[in-house]
Design a protein around this motif. Structure first.
Motif, PDB file in Angstrom:
ATOM      1  N   VAL A 163      -2.542  -7.598  -3.737  1.00  0.00           N
ATOM      2  CA  VAL A 163      -1.849  -6.199  -4.160  1.00  0.00           C
ATOM      3  C   VAL A 163      -3.068  -4.971  -3.683  1.00  0.00           C
ATOM      4  CG1 VAL A 163      -0.886  -4.434  -5.600  1.00  0.00           C
ATOM      5  CG2 VAL A 163      -0.352  -6.918  -5.891  1.00  0.00           C
ATOM      6  N   VAL A 164      -4.226  -5.407  -4.337  1.00  0.00           N
ATOM      7  CA  VAL A 164      -5.314  -4.429  -3.741  1.00  0.00           C
ATOM      8  C   VAL A 164      -5.354  -4.181  -2.295  1.00  0.00           C
ATOM      9  CG1 VAL A 164      -8.010  -4.092  -3.701  1.00  0.00           C
ATOM     10  CG2 VAL A 164      -6.788  -4.879  -5.924  1.00  0.00           C
ATOM     11  N   GLU A 165      -5.258  -5.381  -1.581  1.00  0.00           N
ATOM     12  CA  GLU A 165      -5.314  -5.516  -0.128  1.00  0.00           C
ATOM     13  C   GLU A 165      -4.135  -4.610   0.559  1.00  0.00           C
ATOM     14  OE1 GLU A 165      -7.908  -6.145   1.826  1.00  0.00           O
ATOM     15  OE2 GLU A 165      -9.037  -6.557   0.094  1.00  0.00           O
ATOM     16  N   LEU A 166      -2.958  -4.726  -0.145  1.00  0.00           N
ATOM     17  CA  LEU A 166      -1.699  -4.079   0.387  1.00  0.00           C
ATOM     18  C   LEU A 166      -2.013  -2.733   0.358  1.00  0.00           C
ATOM     19  CD1 LEU A 166       1.307  -4.607   1.216  1.00  0.00           C
ATOM     20  CD2 LEU A 166       1.853  -4.242  -1.306  1.00  0.00           C
ATOM     21  N   TYR A 167      -2.717  -2.197  -0.692  1.00  0.00           N
ATOM     22  CA  TYR A 167      -2.787  -0.546  -0.715  1.00  0.00           C
ATOM     23  C   TYR A 167      -4.270  -0.347  -0.501  1.00  0.00           C
ATOM     24  CZ  TYR A 167       1.580  -0.687  -3.129  1.00  0.00           C
ATOM     25  OH  TYR A 167       2.886  -0.891  -3.491  1.00  0.00           O
ATOM     26  N   ARG A 168      -5.165  -1.167   0.622  1.00  0.00           N
ATOM     27  CA  ARG A 168      -6.405  -0.666   0.970  1.00  0.00           C
ATOM     28  C   ARG A 168      -6.463   0.415   1.458  1.00  0.00           C
ATOM     29  NH1 ARG A 168     -10.876  -2.525  -0.848  1.00  0.00           N
ATOM     30  NH2 ARG A 168     -10.101  -4.383  -1.114  1.00  0.00           N
ATOM     31  N   LYS A 169      -5.569   0.815   2.392  1.00  0.00           N
ATOM     32  CA  LYS A 169      -5.496   2.156   3.098  1.00  0.00           C
ATOM     33  C   LYS A 169      -5.423   3.100   1.958  1.00  0.00           C
ATOM     34  CE  LYS A 169      -3.358   4.992   6.705  1.00  0.00           C
ATOM     35  NZ  LYS A 169      -2.679   4.916   7.849  1.00  0.00           N
ATOM     36  N   GLY A 170      -6.264   4.041   1.568  1.00  0.00           N
ATOM     37  CA  GLY A 170      -6.200   5.162   0.671  1.00  0.00           C
ATOM     38  C   GLY A 170      -6.235   4.585  -0.788  1.00  0.00           C
ATOM     39  N   LEU A 171      -6.974   3.463  -0.753  1.00  0.00           N
ATOM     40  CA  LEU A 171      -7.296   2.816  -2.227  1.00  0.00           C
ATOM     41  C   LEU A 171      -8.481   3.683  -2.839  1.00  0.00           C
ATOM     42  CD1 LEU A 171      -6.500   0.318  -4.011  1.00  0.00           C
ATOM     43  CD2 LEU A 171      -8.553  -0.520  -3.061  1.00  0.00           C
ATOM     44  N   ILE A 172      -8.243   4.060  -3.994  1.00  0.00           N
ATOM     45  CA  ILE A 172      -9.541   4.856  -4.809  1.00  0.00           C
ATOM     46  C   ILE A 172     -10.070   3.639  -5.482  1.00  0.00           C
ATOM     47  CG2 ILE A 172      -9.874   6.419  -6.584  1.00  0.00           C
ATOM     48  CD1 ILE A 172      -6.958   7.668  -5.861  1.00  0.00           C
TER      49      ILE A 172
END
Length: 208
Positions: A163-172
């Motif tokens: 899940v972290v990798e799914l939202y890597r772009k823009g991740l805080i």
């Protein structure tokens, strides 16, 4: 009631400080802290105590994957709607989603219910295994043990990190590496959030 909720995913390994940081962020900015695990445990000890399938699944693993994604999501959506009816509009989802199935089910439900593209923000708290282990064992909560920690941390690496990798772009990203106190980690998180337009717009609108 707001047309749609503002959703913030907060991800991280066990004992990384998610709960503490979420509580402080919620208190300081009048947000709703919704810990998926705590909420499920509350339900099986009260409103859902007579539903053995859900009770057994939560007690065996809860949000870590043994409760079907659609079941967890339906419970969380109902809670979000309940709190929105009281005027709440911003939700910190602490420890959710735990896997890609839960993420997909939640996004589909949010789209159907609110026409919302979810999440609005995603925060990932990173913490080395040895630091997390020490915190986990020191808190002496319930059936916490080194074996259970190792199982939970392995589950995190196998599923949650997808899940972290799914939202890597823009991740805080917030680091909790043991060299920083919770206060310092919190200040780092606020500093990082202050550079995110979605966060600054949210806080600006709440202050009007």
């Amino acid at each position: 009631m707001a047309a749609k909720p503002f959703i913030i995913f907060v991800l991280g390994p066990p004992a990384s400080g998610k709960g503490t940081l979420c509580k402080r962020l919620a208190e300081d900015h009048n947000l709703y802290h919704l810990s998926a695990g705590d909420y499920l445990r509350y339900l099986i000890n009260g409103p859902l105590a007579d539903q053995p399938d859900i009770v057994d699944a939560v007690r065996s693993g809860g949000t870590r994957g043994l409760v079907r994604g659609d079941v967890i999501v339906s419970l969380l959506i109902e809670k979000i709607k309940e709190e929105m009816s009281k005027g709440t509009s911003v939700f910190l989802l602490d420890g959710f989603p735990r896997n890609l199935e839960q993420d997909k089910a939640f996004r589909e439900a949010m789209s159907a219910e609110f026409k919302s593209d979810t999440p609005d923000l995603t925060i990932s708290i990173s913490c080395p295994k040895e630091v997390a282990r020490a915190r986990y064992l020191n808190r002496k909560r319930g059936d916490d043990s080194e074996d259970l920690f190792n199982e939970r941390y392995s589950n995190y690496l196998e599923r949650d990190t997808q899940v972290v990798e799914l939202y890597r772009k823009g991740l805080i990203e917030v680091k909790a590496d043991g060299s920083l106190s919770i206060d310092q980690s919190y200040l780092k998180m606020i500093e990082t959030l202050s550079r995110e337009p979605a966060w600054t717009n949210l806080i600006s609108n709440k202050q009007k």
